[in-house]
Design an enzyme around this catalytic site. Sequence first.
Site, PDB file in Angstrom:
ATOM      1  N   ASP A 332       0.853  -1.187   0.000  1.00 39.41           N
ATOM      2  CA  ASP A 332       0.000   0.000   0.000  1.00 39.41           C
ATOM      3  C   ASP A 332       0.892   1.242   0.000  1.00 39.41           C
ATOM      4  O   ASP A 332       2.066   1.157   0.344  1.00 39.41           O
ATOM      5  CB  ASP A 332      -0.855   0.033   1.279  1.00 39.41           C
ATOM      6  CG  ASP A 332      -2.012  -0.942   1.204  1.00 39.41           C
ATOM      7  OD1 ASP A 332      -2.322  -1.388   0.098  1.00 39.41           O
ATOM      8  OD2 ASP A 332      -2.580  -1.271   2.261  1.00 39.41           O
ATOM      9  N   ASP A 637      -4.707  -3.012   4.974  1.00 40.39           N
ATOM     10  CA  ASP A 637      -5.199  -2.517   6.260  1.00 40.39           C
ATOM     11  C   ASP A 637      -6.721  -2.534   6.370  1.00 40.39           C
ATOM     12  O   ASP A 637      -7.261  -2.574   7.461  1.00 40.39           O
ATOM     13  CB  ASP A 637      -4.677  -1.095   6.539  1.00 40.39           C
ATOM     14  CG  ASP A 637      -4.955  -0.137   5.379  1.00 40.39           C
ATOM     15  OD1 ASP A 637      -5.781  -0.486   4.516  1.00 40.39           O
ATOM     16  OD2 ASP A 637      -4.357   0.947   5.359  1.00 40.39           O
ATOM     17  N   ASP A 641      -9.505  -5.644   2.201  1.00 43.54           N
ATOM     18  CA  ASP A 641      -8.216  -6.220   1.807  1.00 43.54           C
ATOM     19  C   ASP A 641      -8.088  -7.683   2.242  1.00 43.54           C
ATOM     20  O   ASP A 641      -7.158  -8.371   1.824  1.00 43.54           O
ATOM     21  CB  ASP A 641      -7.050  -5.429   2.436  1.00 43.54           C
ATOM     22  CG  ASP A 641      -6.840  -4.080   1.770  1.00 43.54           C
ATOM     23  OD1 ASP A 641      -7.120  -3.988   0.556  1.00 43.54           O
ATOM     24  OD2 ASP A 641      -6.415  -3.138   2.446  1.00 43.54           O
TER      25      ASP A 641
END
Length: 928
Positions: A332, A637, A641
């Site tokens: 990310d 997070d 996901d």
Amino acid sequence: MEKGIHGDEADLSCRANAFGANRYPRKKGRRFLVFLWEACQDLTLIILIIAAIISLVLGIATEGIKEGWYDGTSIAFAVFLVILVTAVSDYKQSLQFQHLNEEKQNIQVEVIRGGRRILVSIFDIVVGDVVALKIGDQVPADGVLITGHSLAIDESSMTGESKIAFKDHKSPFLMGGCKVADGYGTMLVTAVGLNTEWGLLMASISEDNNEETPLQVRLNGVATFIGIMGLAVAAMVLVVLIARYFTGHTMNPDGSVQFVKGQTSVKSTIFGTIKILTVAVTIVVVAVPEGLPLAVTLTLAYSMRKMMADKALVRRLSACETMGSATTICSDKTGTLTLNQMTVVRSVVGGIKLNSPVDVGNLSPAVSSLVLEGIAQNTSGSVFEPEDGSVVEVTGSPTEKAILSWGVELHMKFVEERSKSAIVHVSPFNSEKKRGGVAVIVRDSDIHVHWKGAAEIVLSLCTNWLTVDGTRHEMTPDKANQFKKYIEEMAEESLRCVAFAYTNLELEHVPSEEERINWELPDNDLTLIGIVGMKDPCRPGVRNAVDLCINAGIKVRMVTGDNLQTARAIALECGILTDPQASAPVIIEGKVFRAYSEVEREDVAKKISVMGRSSPNDKLLLVKALKKHNVVAVTGDGTNDAPALHEADIGLAMGIQGTEVAKESSDIIILDDNFASVVKVVRWGRSVYANIQKFIQFQLTVNVAALVINVVAAVSSGNVPLNAVQLLWVNLIMDTLGALALATEPPTDQLMKRPPVGRREPLVTNIMWRNLFIQAVFQVAVLLTLNFRGHDLLHLSRDTLDHASKVKNSFIFNTFVLCQVFNEFNSRKPEELNIFDGVSRNHLFLGVVSITVVLQAIIIEFLGKFTSTVRLSWKLWLVSIAIAFVSWPLAFVGKFIPVPKTPLKNLILRCCHKQRKRDEEREDPPPV
């Protein structure tokens, strides 16, 4: 209900005493005696114990209690020592895993105490606490809903049904242990600990630590194979020794024949047979490498403990070693590559670019009111304004905190602003839609629907825009392009762009309260209020971490929800992208990747470095495509996901921003959300594999040398130079102490300068075979020479035959053990020339080596009666050390011998295939 309990020590203590603490009694781990009992159940050790008892009885019967108890007692003591050390080691690892399990369950929960939102441990929740819940959170205890907006709870962990339950004032009860699937709200805690269903359930189950990692499974296979080979060798030795004994070819130390038919007593015959059986069984004990599984457990436990210090909590053991094989990391952007400390640095409001984000003096009261209303109501964050006028506290996600802080700078009074209107319905922010909305009713019965989200997506939904004076104008193509240009300019400065828009709604268009649960807020015909750009700087050290990955053969890919321009700017800053002009498919949008067929995605995925405007489903598709040819690690997070984290070979959840759903789907939790910590996990993963290889090289060398020496000596002379007690001591050195010394080597920078280890690559590499062969041949050659020519070489011809044999065998035993001590240093660095690099920093290794040498000296000098050894002169000690020392220059020279890169197994198969081909050609020659 709004400010929560006071939360001082007296209040918390009173509530805990009255209603209990939010803990439950855990099932106690297995006691030490259980581990001791399990260690005793090893079949070879049981045979040795029986042999020790028979030896003790016969020894006392033949030689009297004064002299006859030595042999049996020494074998029994050596066996007990092996059992004790194994049990202690297993017990310590069990305690370690229990501690890590407690860390996993220590969830941080957001509560409201004294009007402030603070994070506390789930174990510190008390009855009466007001808990703030948001998507992905775990409900920490049983309670009742106070306020909720589109709050949906996944109760499958309690009810077993996967149906999502929506919570409102008609269905307000919340059960601990459930997960928030959507929305947000607050709850009042009514029961904690064993007074909840979740507490009762958790108290009745215990965490299973018996998970076998792939490496342990492979090593168990290796250990079984070596054990079978050892068993075959031991059986052969047993047959040869018994045959030699009963045919009169076995001699006593004084030169007399041990067995003479018709003359030797039954008692002596049984005693002689037991000694032979003991030697054969001991060979099995040495051959069976029970230290291999122990080494894996030790290195995994050691790595897990050290990874905790490096801000990584391991949830699944197998992830430790799999991370060492990772070939690509999908990371990310926000919070992992960047600091996650956002601040609004650019703003466009009323169609004009403001000189400063807070320069709103030119805005009309109507526009200012709409801006503040949108900030205060369309948020899941909160602002605490202390009555004493001290610093305002802002809580929420980093994006929410940045926007609320901007609102505070615009002189927004949060509580006052929220009291001006009432929330009718909420559409929480969704990573698929990239926007969130709220419908509020203002005092004059008007309904305002506010939207906030990704700038270009919200802009595409707008048909009007708001001017500085509050009038609405149609969104013409030229004006839309102007706003797009503002967004692009901000994105090029690596700013995250968020747009605010609203629409008016008639009260009659709002559904009744019962129908409102499934109401989709209108997001068409919106009026653009403004756009803000938020700066989130790169983390210090991220570029170095990315470079380290590239040098280690790991491809780093950025997967972000931000637009392509922002993603490109950050990727260039981090070193993920090197070409500023990079285009598709190197940098690609999620929707473009999503549109490809499965086969096309596989091909395109290899080339992707940056994916912008990606949804969680895009991340999942990327992981699936990459997994076909890579070992994939993924960071995540959000709740959405979870599928990608679960699908990846290694799922890495963020400890600070990560939701509980994401954490439960992950293998490792990165406690500080830092990409540099992800790279440290890779180092530890590679270290696990490297340490196991070091130990395998060490153990196989000892195995080969001990077996060959005893087999050759047994077949040729009928006697073995290493007896049962001595072999048990060697077994202890190489299994437990060797594992302790080599399995706890810390990772080195050298590990990150080699490519990832393939999951199919052999555990024993050609380099290890070379090192092993050199050391084993050296040890066997030296010790067999000493065995057959020791009397002459050690100048023992003047001694009696009995004493000379004892000195020779003691010298062989001492030299063999010292060779293993010196070889431990060689095994530390199988590929590097400097085997002493970093040894001074590894105190445990030096401690184990020192203890081994000291114990060896004690055994030779003071425990001779138990080990059938005699004291050695200082000259013989020096010769032993000198012989063992030769292994160092030998290992150094050996490393210059080139080895083929193709694994040994493949080379053998290739040779066999070529030979078969030649044979076929001979039988059926090809036509001329």
